[in-house]
Scaffold this active site. Structure first.
Site, PDB file in Angstrom:
ATOM      1  N   GLU A 158     -59.455   7.221  10.092  1.00  0.00           N
ATOM      2  CA  GLU A 158     -58.195   7.520   9.986  1.00  0.00           C
ATOM      3  C   GLU A 158     -57.689   6.117   9.146  1.00  0.00           C
ATOM      4  O   GLU A 158     -58.281   5.239   9.222  1.00  0.00           O
ATOM      5  CB  GLU A 158     -57.226   7.891  11.083  1.00  0.00           C
ATOM      6  CG  GLU A 158     -56.088   8.206  11.052  1.00  0.00           C
ATOM      7  CD  GLU A 158     -55.709   9.306  10.007  1.00  0.00           C
ATOM      8  OE1 GLU A 158     -56.030   9.395   8.781  1.00  0.00           O
ATOM      9  OE2 GLU A 158     -55.252  10.346  10.314  1.00  0.00           O
ATOM     10  N   ASP A 159     -56.706   6.310   8.240  1.00  0.00           N
ATOM     11  CA  ASP A 159     -56.225   5.448   7.595  1.00  0.00           C
ATOM     12  C   ASP A 159     -54.933   4.666   8.449  1.00  0.00           C
ATOM     13  O   ASP A 159     -55.146   3.431   8.537  1.00  0.00           O
ATOM     14  CB  ASP A 159     -55.369   5.861   6.151  1.00  0.00           C
ATOM     15  CG  ASP A 159     -54.357   7.014   6.524  1.00  0.00           C
ATOM     16  OD1 ASP A 159     -54.254   7.676   7.866  1.00  0.00           O
ATOM     17  OD2 ASP A 159     -53.653   7.509   5.634  1.00  0.00           O
ATOM     18  N   ASP A 200     -49.580   5.998  13.330  1.00  0.00           N
ATOM     19  CA  ASP A 200     -48.249   6.012  13.472  1.00  0.00           C
ATOM     20  C   ASP A 200     -47.780   6.389  14.683  1.00  0.00           C
ATOM     21  O   ASP A 200     -47.716   5.541  15.924  1.00  0.00           O
ATOM     22  CB  ASP A 200     -47.655   6.410  12.201  1.00  0.00           C
ATOM     23  CG  ASP A 200     -46.024   6.009  12.063  1.00  0.00           C
ATOM     24  OD1 ASP A 200     -45.939   4.754  12.203  1.00  0.00           O
ATOM     25  OD2 ASP A 200     -45.596   6.975  12.147  1.00  0.00           O
ATOM     26  N   PHE A 241     -43.258   0.801   6.765  1.00  0.00           N
ATOM     27  CA  PHE A 241     -44.193   1.395   5.802  1.00  0.00           C
ATOM     28  C   PHE A 241     -45.061   0.773   4.799  1.00  0.00           C
ATOM     29  O   PHE A 241     -44.446   0.119   4.074  1.00  0.00           O
ATOM     30  CB  PHE A 241     -43.031   2.515   5.083  1.00  0.00           C
ATOM     31  CG  PHE A 241     -43.786   3.623   4.607  1.00  0.00           C
ATOM     32  CD1 PHE A 241     -44.333   4.836   4.830  1.00  0.00           C
ATOM     33  CD2 PHE A 241     -44.063   3.522   2.975  1.00  0.00           C
ATOM     34  CE1 PHE A 241     -45.011   5.683   4.538  1.00  0.00           C
ATOM     35  CE2 PHE A 241     -44.492   4.557   2.421  1.00  0.00           C
ATOM     36  CZ  PHE A 241     -45.155   5.734   2.907  1.00  0.00           C
ATOM     37  N   ARG A 265     -52.304   5.114  -3.916  1.00  0.00           N
ATOM     38  CA  ARG A 265     -53.592   5.003  -2.973  1.00  0.00           C
ATOM     39  C   ARG A 265     -54.677   4.083  -3.555  1.00  0.00           C
ATOM     40  O   ARG A 265     -55.485   3.662  -3.069  1.00  0.00           O
ATOM     41  CB  ARG A 265     -53.940   6.385  -2.937  1.00  0.00           C
ATOM     42  CG  ARG A 265     -53.245   7.485  -2.299  1.00  0.00           C
ATOM     43  CD  ARG A 265     -54.202   8.797  -2.091  1.00  0.00           C
ATOM     44  NE  ARG A 265     -53.299  10.111  -1.780  1.00  0.00           N
ATOM     45  CZ  ARG A 265     -53.092  10.309  -0.517  1.00  0.00           C
ATOM     46  NH1 ARG A 265     -53.171   9.365   0.627  1.00  0.00           N
ATOM     47  NH2 ARG A 265     -52.087  11.188  -0.120  1.00  0.00           N
TER      48      ARG A 265
HETATM   49  P1  5GP Z   1     -48.816   9.853  13.055  1.00  0.00           P
HETATM   50  O1  5GP Z   1     -49.166  11.222  13.254  1.00  0.00           O
HETATM   51  O2  5GP Z   1     -49.585   8.826  13.711  1.00  0.00           O
HETATM   52  O3  5GP Z   1     -47.536   9.718  12.939  1.00  0.00           O
HETATM   53  O4  5GP Z   1     -49.062   9.853  11.309  1.00  0.00           O
HETATM   54  C1  5GP Z   1     -50.156   9.665  10.958  1.00  0.00           C
HETATM   55  C2  5GP Z   1     -50.381   9.868   9.182  1.00  0.00           C
HETATM   56  O5  5GP Z   1     -49.046   9.387   8.736  1.00  0.00           O
HETATM   57  C3  5GP Z   1     -51.337   9.060   8.796  1.00  0.00           C
HETATM   58  O6  5GP Z   1     -52.409   9.570   8.617  1.00  0.00           O
HETATM   59  C4  5GP Z   1     -50.870   8.827   7.367  1.00  0.00           C
HETATM   60  O7  5GP Z   1     -50.976   9.680   6.429  1.00  0.00           O
HETATM   61  C5  5GP Z   1     -48.990   8.790   7.788  1.00  0.00           C
HETATM   62  N1  5GP Z   1     -48.562   7.547   7.698  1.00  0.00           N
HETATM   63  C6  5GP Z   1     -48.189   7.180   8.714  1.00  0.00           C
HETATM   64  N2  5GP Z   1     -47.632   5.793   8.681  1.00  0.00           N
HETATM   65  C7  5GP Z   1     -47.751   5.549   7.492  1.00  0.00           C
HETATM   66  C8  5GP Z   1     -47.307   4.380   6.547  1.00  0.00           C
HETATM   67  O8  5GP Z   1     -46.744   3.449   6.909  1.00  0.00           O
HETATM   68  N3  5GP Z   1     -47.466   4.505   5.337  1.00  0.00           N
HETATM   69  C9  5GP Z   1     -48.219   5.740   4.604  1.00  0.00           C
HETATM   70  N4  5GP Z   1     -48.501   5.801   3.292  1.00  0.00           N
HETATM   71  N5  5GP Z   1     -48.485   6.643   5.530  1.00  0.00           N
HETATM   72  C10 5GP Z   1     -48.242   6.833   6.815  1.00  0.00           C
END
Ligand code: 5GP
Length: 176
Positions: free
Chosen positions: A100-101, A104, A153, A166
């Site tokens: 995963e990237d 969060d 962010f 990206r």
């Molecule tokens: P989560 O479910 O953990 O809140 O969010 C996961 C997804 O939200 C990540 O795979 C990503 O695509 C997006 N995301 C969460 N934080 C960031 C951030 O700081 N920047 C960006 N560009 N995407 C984020």
């Protein structure tokens, strides 16, 4: 300074630091999964560059597949995971590493782990380029983490702001 759409971003993690750390994570995975033929399940779109850099540094037999899920709108996580798309392989009995990237709130990963674990893999772990511990809203173990970052962010290296950014070869953070 980088402008992505209407927002200003400043340098956060440079390319060299990022790639050296990703290589280290790759080497650790290689040690842990020697003789296990792991299956990397790469979450598109955001993880594409991280996955490429990571897996170049995993010189053991392994397989790679790609899935899509989506939970984000502009700069705020919605936690709404749509279904997993594109997983053609059976993961039963496999050693799975989800790539995963960024984690969060962890809600996306939690749902993904749940949906994959019903298919009875032998083991399942998470490798994430970035991890925001302070944003976590659910118990979750991220075994392989590139960098723990504060709850801000970020864009670049696969991560987008409204589908732009990206292609940046380093990580940038939204300016205050
Ligand atoms: P989560 O479910 O953990 O809140 O969010 C996961 C997804 O939200 C990540 O795979 C990503 O695509 C997006 N995301 C969460 N934080 C960031 C951030 O700081 N920047 C960006 N560009 N995407 C984020």
């Amino acid at each position: 300074m980088q402008v992505v759409r209407d927002k200003q971003f400043v340098p956060f993690i440079d390319k060299q630091t990022l790639e050296e750390r990703i290589a280290e994570v790759g080497r650790k995975i290689s040690e842990d999964y020697r003789d296990k033929n792991p299956l990397f399940v790469v979450v598109l779109n955001g993880a594409f560059l991280f996955a490429a850099e990571l897996i170049k540094n995993v010189p053991i037999p392994c397989e790679i597949t790609f899935v899509r899920v989506s939970s984000y709108s502009k700069t705020e996580s919605t936690g709404q995971l749509k279904e997993i798309l594109g997983l053609k392989e059976s993961i039963e009995g496999r050693h799975v590493i989800i790539v995963e990237d960024i984690v969060d709130t962890g809600l996306t990963m939690n749902k993904l782990l749940f949906q994959l674990s019903v298919q009875k893999p032998d083991s399942i772990q998470v490798a994430s380029m970035l991890f925001k511990p302070a944003a976590l809203k659910t118990p979750l173990t991220v075994k392989y983490v590139g960098f723990e970052i504060e709850n801000r962010f970020v864009v670049g290296y696969g991560l987008d702001y409204d589908e732009q950014g990206r292609n940046l070869d380093a990580i940038y953070v939204l300016a205050d």
